[in-house]
Design an enzyme around this catalytic site. Structure first.
Site, PDB file in Angstrom:
ATOM      1  NE  ARG A 199      -1.928   2.164   3.578  1.00 20.46           N
ATOM      2  CZ  ARG A 199      -2.598   2.556   4.721  1.00 20.46           C
ATOM      3  NH1 ARG A 199      -3.838   2.130   4.902  1.00 20.46           N
ATOM      4  NH2 ARG A 199      -2.138   3.574   5.164  1.00 20.46           N
ATOM      5  CE1 TYR A 239      -4.681   6.204   5.623  1.00 19.13           C
ATOM      6  CE2 TYR A 239      -4.454   6.360   7.952  1.00 19.13           C
ATOM      7  CZ  TYR A 239      -4.317   5.371   6.874  1.00 19.13           C
ATOM      8  OH  TYR A 239      -4.288   4.217   6.862  1.00 19.13           O
ATOM      9  CG  ASP A 253      -7.086   3.614   3.666  1.00 19.97           C
ATOM     10  OD1 ASP A 253      -7.022   3.152   4.620  1.00 19.97           O
ATOM     11  OD2 ASP A 253      -8.334   3.982   3.061  1.00 19.97           O
ATOM     12  CG  HIS A 286      -8.185   7.085   6.057  1.00 18.58           C
ATOM     13  ND1 HIS A 286      -8.827   7.638   7.236  1.00 18.58           N
ATOM     14  CD2 HIS A 286      -8.010   5.925   6.485  1.00 18.58           C
ATOM     15  CE1 HIS A 286      -8.655   7.068   8.239  1.00 18.58           C
ATOM     16  NE2 HIS A 286      -7.900   6.030   7.756  1.00 18.58           N
ATOM     17  CD  GLU A 298     -10.082   0.903   7.919  1.00 21.07           C
ATOM     18  OE1 GLU A 298      -9.344   0.285   7.290  1.00 21.07           O
ATOM     19  OE2 GLU A 298      -9.602   1.681   8.450  1.00 21.07           O
ATOM     20  CG  HIS A 322      -8.688  -2.649   9.838  1.00 19.88           C
ATOM     21  ND1 HIS A 322      -9.333  -2.028  10.823  1.00 19.88           N
ATOM     22  CD2 HIS A 322      -7.762  -1.846   9.655  1.00 19.88           C
ATOM     23  CE1 HIS A 322      -8.747  -0.863  11.068  1.00 19.88           C
ATOM     24  NE2 HIS A 322      -7.851  -0.851  10.360  1.00 19.88           N
ATOM     25  CG  ASP A 373      -5.885   1.090  15.144  1.00 18.66           C
ATOM     26  OD1 ASP A 373      -5.147   1.510  14.015  1.00 18.66           O
ATOM     27  OD2 ASP A 373      -7.041   0.873  14.911  1.00 18.66           O
ATOM     28  CD  GLU A 385      -4.271  -2.469   7.030  1.00 16.05           C
ATOM     29  OE1 GLU A 385      -5.429  -2.703   7.375  1.00 16.05           O
ATOM     30  OE2 GLU A 385      -3.817  -1.355   7.186  1.00 16.05           O
ATOM     31  CD1 TRP A 394      -7.155  12.317   9.661  1.00 15.50           C
ATOM     32  CD2 TRP A 394      -8.016  10.360  10.363  1.00 15.50           C
ATOM     33  NE1 TRP A 394      -6.239  11.408   9.948  1.00 15.50           N
ATOM     34  CE2 TRP A 394      -6.515  10.384  10.221  1.00 15.50           C
ATOM     35  CE3 TRP A 394      -8.787   9.178  10.952  1.00 15.50           C
ATOM     36  CZ2 TRP A 394      -5.821   9.269  10.827  1.00 15.50           C
ATOM     37  CZ3 TRP A 394      -7.902   8.093  11.435  1.00 15.50           C
ATOM     38  CH2 TRP A 394      -6.535   8.273  11.320  1.00 15.50           C
TER      39      TRP A 394
HETATM   40  C1  CS2 Z   1      -6.130   2.505   7.838  1.00 20.84           C
HETATM   41  C2  CS2 Z   1      -6.283   2.265   9.583  1.00 20.84           C
HETATM   42  O1  CS2 Z   1      -4.890   0.412   8.035  1.00 20.84           O
HETATM   43  C3  CS2 Z   1      -5.845   1.279   7.351  1.00 20.84           C
HETATM   44  O2  CS2 Z   1      -6.354   0.771   6.296  1.00 20.84           O
HETATM   45  O3  CS2 Z   1      -7.689   2.779   7.547  1.00 20.84           O
HETATM   46  O4  CS2 Z   1      -4.916   2.644   9.704  1.00 20.84           O
HETATM   47  C4  CS2 Z   1      -7.246   3.159  10.483  1.00 20.84           C
HETATM   48  O5  CS2 Z   1      -6.848   4.662  10.133  1.00 20.84           O
HETATM   49  C5  CS2 Z   1      -7.077   3.096  11.698  1.00 20.84           C
HETATM   50  O6  CS2 Z   1      -7.218   1.782  11.880  1.00 20.84           O
HETATM   51  C6  CS2 Z   1      -7.848   4.007  12.608  1.00 20.84           C
HETATM   52  O7  CS2 Z   1      -7.741   3.661  13.954  1.00 20.84           O
HETATM   53 MG    MG Z   2      -8.199   1.672   5.746  1.00 20.29          MG
END
Ligand code: CS2
Ligand code: MG
Length: 408
Positions: free
Chosen positions: A147, A159, A215, A217, A267, A317, A321, A344, A408
């Site tokens: 990515r 982002y 992404d 987003h 996600e 996803h 986090d 991912e 965001w």
């Molecule tokens: C993102 C995430 O990995 C992804 O595809 O969309 O990093 C997302 O921003 C975070 O999980 C939000 O906590």
């Molecule tokens: Mg994402």
């Protein structure tokens, strides 16, 4: 086998995680991830104050019945907090059941459908050159899918672009970066001019082979997303993710009318009901739901089965986090699920891995959950205790020209 106890462990080895530990009268313990980035304590309280009292004394083997009890019994159904809490219980119970059977979790789901789980890496940079270098670096690490996210000329913080720092691995990116939401500025025009240039440079650098992903987003309107999809067609992306906020399913019909760039969404979804219209109307190509936010293994299987009817593939996803407990459970799901697409892979920090010892491995673009009974992830509570919770929020976006609050 009776549930005798359950503990909620909140820790912050560089970022917050919420883990549910379920104990049984046969001495088996199961773990589930309950982390919801920026709202961790809401799930921790939902579990400890409302769910755990209902679990004590129940038969740990009755996974489906407990799932239905927690879903229907809540009355207030669905939502990220509720479904992350249910997911943690579900994952812990599947962990226990697999341990009781002496089998790695994927064997209980139906066995392996593939030799390994193809994963995609995160390559990000402050500009096109830095991003191209990061893509090439990950290609050299063996990733078949990468990515690419980059800074946008004229925008300060965007982002997906990490802050280079001495104490984190190169390219590490932690979005929950402040004790109150940091504010990023956004300009769709600047982004739409920039993104095609990024992928023209990346594709010419890596050649035809690697899968490239991006992404968006949630930051575009439907017609803007349609335009981006068209502009990216020459670079043959594996997917364009979250091109527009997914509350309005019809928005994706408009995108489909204009572009063949594959679309990945989900996600932020937490039940099959969120996914159903996009899958049934074939408005997406990959569904991004994963174990921790979509009700656990039990519910994720239902989503995958629905998706398989429409040739929609999974693309779980897997950001940092989501804890290693989620990653471990997801890899067992990925190894089994017939309509697998991709997983991912954002490697956790060494601090996080020390809290969550695990059996899963990475090699040459693929991961494997390991062969130990259960999902193969444990928690070292003594190490976790060194990292107390630290309030952190995800950023917000504001339109650069007039400060309008944006996605965001
Ligand atoms: C993102 C995430 O990995 C992804 O595809 O969309 O990093 C997302 O921003 C975070 O999980 C939000 O906590
Ligand atoms: Mg994402």
């Amino acid at each position: 086998m009776k549930i005798t106890g359950a503990n909620v462990v909140v820790c912050c080895p560089g970022r917050n995680f919420v883990t549910l530990e379920i104990e049984t009268d046969e001495g088996l313990v199961g773990l589930g991830d309950a982390t919801l980035n920026g709202r961790e304590l809401a799930v921790a309280s939902y579990l400890s104050d409302h769910v755990v009292p209902c679990l004590i004394g129940r038969d740990a083997h009755r996974i489906e019945d407990i799932w239905q009890y927690l879903y229907r019994g809540a009355y207030w159904r669905r939502g990220p907090v509720t479904m992350s809490a249910i997911a943690a219980v579900d994952t812990a119970l599947w962990d226990i059941k697999a341990k009781a059977a002496g089998l790695p979790l994927y064997q209980l789901l139906g066995g392996a459908s593939r030799t390994g789980v193809m994963v995609y890496a995160h390559a990000n940079g402050r500009d096109i050159d830095e991003t191209v270098d990061e893509v090439l670096r990950h290609q050299a690490l063996g990733y078949k899918a990468i990515r690419a996210q980059s800074g946008v000329p004229g925008l300060d913080k965007v982002y997906g672009v990490g802050k280079a720092s001495a104490d984190q691995p190169k390219g590490h990116y932690e979005p929950a970066d402040a004790s109150l939401p940091s504010e990023h500025d956004w300009s769709t025009e600047k982004y739409l001019r920039h993104a095609p240039r990024l992928f023209e440079a990346v594709r010419s650098a890596v050649g035809d082979e690697p899968h490239l992903l991006h992404d968006v987003h949630h930051r575009l309107t439907p017609i803007e997303a349609a335009r981006l999809g068209k502009d990216l067609e020459p670079y043959r992306l594996f997917w364009m993710e979250d091109p527009t906020p997914a509350e309005n399913t019809d928005a994706f019909r408009l995108i489909r009318q204009h572009t063949t760039t594959p679309v990945a969404v989900g996600e932020v979804f937490n039940t099959i009901w969120d996914c159903k219209p996009l899958i049934e109307q074939q408005l997406i190509d990959y569904i991004r739901t994963t174990v921790v936010h979509a009700g656990g293994i039990t519910h994720l299987r239902r989503i995958a089965d629905l998706a398989s009817l429409y040739q929609v593939r999974t693309g779980c996803h897997g950001a940092t986090d989501l804890s290693p407990v989620c990653m471990g459970a997801a890899l067992h799901f990925d190894l089994w699920v017939p309509n697998f697409g991709i997983q991912e892979h954002m490697p956790h920090s060494a601090e996080t891995d020390a809290v969550f010892p695990h059996a899963y491995t990475y090699a040459n673009g693929f991961m494997h959950p390991g062969e130990v009974p259960g999902h193969g992830v444990t928690i070292d509570k003594a190490v976790a205790a060194k990292y107390p919770y630290k309030r952190a929020y995800l950023p917000v976006n504001r339109q650069q020209h007039d400060g309008t609050l944006w996605n965001w």
